[in-house]
Design an enzyme around this catalytic site. Structure first.
Site, PDB file in Angstrom:
ATOM      1  N   ASP A 196     -22.533  40.675 -30.396  1.00 51.84           N
ATOM      2  CA  ASP A 196     -23.662  39.383 -30.739  1.00 51.84           C
ATOM      3  C   ASP A 196     -23.712  39.177 -32.256  1.00 51.84           C
ATOM      4  OD1 ASP A 196     -24.929  37.244 -30.034  1.00 51.84           O
ATOM      5  OD2 ASP A 196     -26.631  38.467 -29.365  1.00 51.84           O
TER       6      ASP A 196
ATOM      7  N   ARG B  79     -20.576  27.475 -36.240  1.00 48.97           N
ATOM      8  CA  ARG B  79     -20.679  28.741 -35.515  1.00 48.97           C
ATOM      9  C   ARG B  79     -19.198  29.368 -35.344  1.00 48.97           C
ATOM     10  NH1 ARG B  79     -25.087  29.801 -32.810  1.00 48.97           N
ATOM     11  NH2 ARG B  79     -23.979  30.675 -31.293  1.00 48.97           N
TER      12      ARG B  79
ATOM     13  N   SER C 253     -19.544  35.077 -21.713  1.00 52.32           N
ATOM     14  CA  SER C 253     -20.241  35.319 -20.531  1.00 52.32           C
ATOM     15  C   SER C 253     -20.347  34.122 -19.708  1.00 52.32           C
ATOM     16  CB  SER C 253     -21.935  35.737 -20.871  1.00 52.32           C
ATOM     17  OG  SER C 253     -22.321  34.507 -21.382  1.00 52.32           O
TER      18      SER C 253
ATOM     19  N   ASN D  63     -22.030  31.465 -21.417  1.00 50.30           N
ATOM     20  CA  ASN D  63     -21.857  30.831 -22.374  1.00 50.30           C
ATOM     21  C   ASN D  63     -21.223  29.364 -22.165  1.00 50.30           C
ATOM     22  OD1 ASN D  63     -21.097  33.902 -23.739  1.00 50.30           O
ATOM     23  ND2 ASN D  63     -22.858  33.071 -24.170  1.00 50.30           N
ATOM     24  N   TRP D  64     -20.946  29.109 -20.767  1.00 52.01           N
ATOM     25  CA  TRP D  64     -20.462  27.682 -20.628  1.00 52.01           C
ATOM     26  C   TRP D  64     -21.344  26.477 -21.307  1.00 52.01           C
ATOM     27  CZ3 TRP D  64     -15.326  27.205 -19.935  1.00 52.01           C
ATOM     28  CH2 TRP D  64     -14.795  28.237 -19.282  1.00 52.01           C
TER      29      TRP D  64
ATOM     30  N   GLU E 119     -26.337  54.963 -21.780  1.00 50.37           N
ATOM     31  CA  GLU E 119     -27.080  55.035 -23.095  1.00 50.37           C
ATOM     32  C   GLU E 119     -27.026  53.672 -23.558  1.00 50.37           C
ATOM     33  OE1 GLU E 119     -29.246  57.636 -23.806  1.00 50.37           O
ATOM     34  OE2 GLU E 119     -28.799  58.794 -21.726  1.00 50.37           O
TER      35      GLU E 119
HETATM   36  C1  IPE Z   1     -23.791  37.824 -24.828  1.00 53.60           C
HETATM   37  O1  IPE Z   1     -24.487  37.264 -25.977  1.00 53.60           O
HETATM   38  C2  IPE Z   1     -22.590  37.442 -24.639  1.00 53.60           C
HETATM   39  C3  IPE Z   1     -21.463  37.999 -25.385  1.00 53.60           C
HETATM   40  C4  IPE Z   1     -21.587  38.720 -26.559  1.00 53.60           C
HETATM   41  C5  IPE Z   1     -20.307  37.526 -25.138  1.00 53.60           C
HETATM   42  P1  IPE Z   1     -25.231  35.984 -25.977  1.00 53.60           P
HETATM   43  O2  IPE Z   1     -25.359  35.503 -27.460  1.00 53.60           O
HETATM   44  O3  IPE Z   1     -24.569  34.881 -25.178  1.00 53.60           O
HETATM   45  O4  IPE Z   1     -26.493  36.338 -25.116  1.00 53.60           O
HETATM   46  P2  IPE Z   1     -27.891  35.726 -25.097  1.00 53.60           P
HETATM   47  O5  IPE Z   1     -27.926  34.319 -24.692  1.00 53.60           O
HETATM   48  O6  IPE Z   1     -28.785  35.806 -26.577  1.00 53.60           O
HETATM   49  O7  IPE Z   1     -28.699  36.613 -24.130  1.00 53.60           O
HETATM   50  C1  IPE Z   2     -21.515  36.261 -29.731  1.00 58.15           C
HETATM   51  O1  IPE Z   2     -22.152  35.611 -30.959  1.00 58.15           O
HETATM   52  C2  IPE Z   2     -20.118  35.577 -29.354  1.00 58.15           C
HETATM   53  C3  IPE Z   2     -20.503  34.699 -27.974  1.00 58.15           C
HETATM   54  C4  IPE Z   2     -21.492  34.833 -27.460  1.00 58.15           C
HETATM   55  C5  IPE Z   2     -19.488  34.243 -27.689  1.00 58.15           C
HETATM   56  P1  IPE Z   2     -23.323  34.496 -30.861  1.00 58.15           P
HETATM   57  O2  IPE Z   2     -22.452  33.022 -30.606  1.00 58.15           O
HETATM   58  O3  IPE Z   2     -24.096  34.571 -29.711  1.00 58.15           O
HETATM   59  O4  IPE Z   2     -23.884  34.414 -31.863  1.00 58.15           O
HETATM   60  P2  IPE Z   2     -25.487  34.194 -32.368  1.00 58.15           P
HETATM   61  O5  IPE Z   2     -26.229  35.267 -31.271  1.00 58.15           O
HETATM   62  O6  IPE Z   2     -25.589  32.774 -31.879  1.00 58.15           O
HETATM   63  O7  IPE Z   2     -25.789  34.682 -33.632  1.00 58.15           O
HETATM   64 MG    MG Z   3     -25.920  35.682 -29.223  1.00 59.91          MG
END
Ligand code: IPE
Ligand code: IPE
Ligand code: MG
Length: 242
Positions: free
Chosen positions: A20, A33, A65, A68-69, A207
């Site tokens: 993340d 992004r 995830s 993420n859509w 853990e």
């Molecule tokens: C979790 O991260 C999914 C991935 C790392 C692929 P997100 O950034 O999508 O999770 P939330 O929305 O902060 O909970």
């Molecule tokens: C994790 O990075 C990758 C995916 C969820 C695909 P993010 O895109 O969630 O990055 P932040 O959390 O917005 O910084």
């Molecule tokens: Mg994120």
């Protein structure tokens, strides 16, 4: 258990990572992004390469995830292109380095070209055993358990199982992860202390380690420190230490 029988502290055989912080990493640099996602994808190779020396046999990474859509169409499409390119670019190297790649998650919503590349990479690396890399793509823990329950119900409907066969072990056989051991250690980068629907069933006794580093800044050195520190943890699994 007597002292003699207690095994010496061991490293985690299976590490799972919630990668993340790509978006914030890019935003801090005034970039889109997707720039962060590309930088993030480049970190994966280093972590995979670090595994054998650390005794990590299984590495599972959260790439996309089921939630993420909900992101913009531009970001989602960019990520899907990135996944295709990642497979094409890395396939030969993964094969040569003895990495066995698997994908977990629901493939139904992914485009056909991407699914073909995923299938090919799984097949191509199926003889490897040095590191088992599992990539969670369109993965959600609730979705996975729901799909498993549906398939289990179907087996019952077909008369191949009865409701008496439904126990934790049978259900786990229907999960995407059925061939993998449960994760021993789950790492999440970027300072968020939540699971976000990752490996819900499998991480019941894992853990957890939450670190502030944004994923594109995460290094094999930091990974190694976390993995080594794990050995000092006292995992009890509900029992009491003798
Ligand atoms: C979790 O991260 C999914 C991935 C790392 C692929 P997100 O950034 O999508 O999770 P939330 O929305 O902060 O909970
Ligand atoms: C994790 O990075 C990758 C995916 C969820 C695909 P993010 O895109 O969630 O990055 P932040 O959390 O917005 O910084
Ligand atoms: Mg994120």
């Amino acid at each position: 258990m007597s002292v003699e029988q207690t095994a010496p502290p061991q490293g985690p055989a299976h590490v799972a990572i919630i990668m993340d912080g790509n978006g914030r990493w890019a935003q801090m640099r005034g970039r889109p992004r997707l720039f962060g996602h590309h930088a993030g994808a480049r970190r994966v190779r280093e972590m995979v390469e670090a595994c054998p020396a650390l005794g990590v046999k299984y590495l599972t990474i959260f790439a996309f995830s089921t939630e993420n859509w909900k992101r913009t169409q531009t970001e989602v499409a960019g990520l899907m292109t990135l996944f295709r390119r990642y497979i094409v670019r890395e396939a030969r190297d993964l094969l040569a380095r003895g990495v066995r790649v698997r994908f977990i998650g629901d493939r139904i919503r992914l485009d056909e070209k991407l699914v073909t590349l995923m299938d090919e990479l799984e097949l191509m690396t199926s003889g490897n055993d040095r590191v088992h890399l599992t990539i969670a793509l369109n993965y959600g823990g609730r979705d996975e358990v729901t799909r498993a329950a549906r398939r289990l119900a179907y087996e019952i409907e077909m008369g191949r199982l009865t409701h008496r066969d439904v126990d934790a072990e049978t259900l786990a056989r229907f999960l995407d992860t059925h061939v993998l051991p449960d994760p021993d250690l789950v790492i999440r980068t970027s300072g968020e202390a939540r699971i976000s629907n990752f490996l819900l069933w499998q991480s019941a006794y894992a853990e957890y380690e939450f670190v502030d580093t944004l994923w594109p800044d995460f290094t094999a050195a930091e990974f190694g420190r976390i993995v080594r520190a794990y050995a000092a943890r006292d995992r009890r699994f509900g029992t009491v230490r003798a």
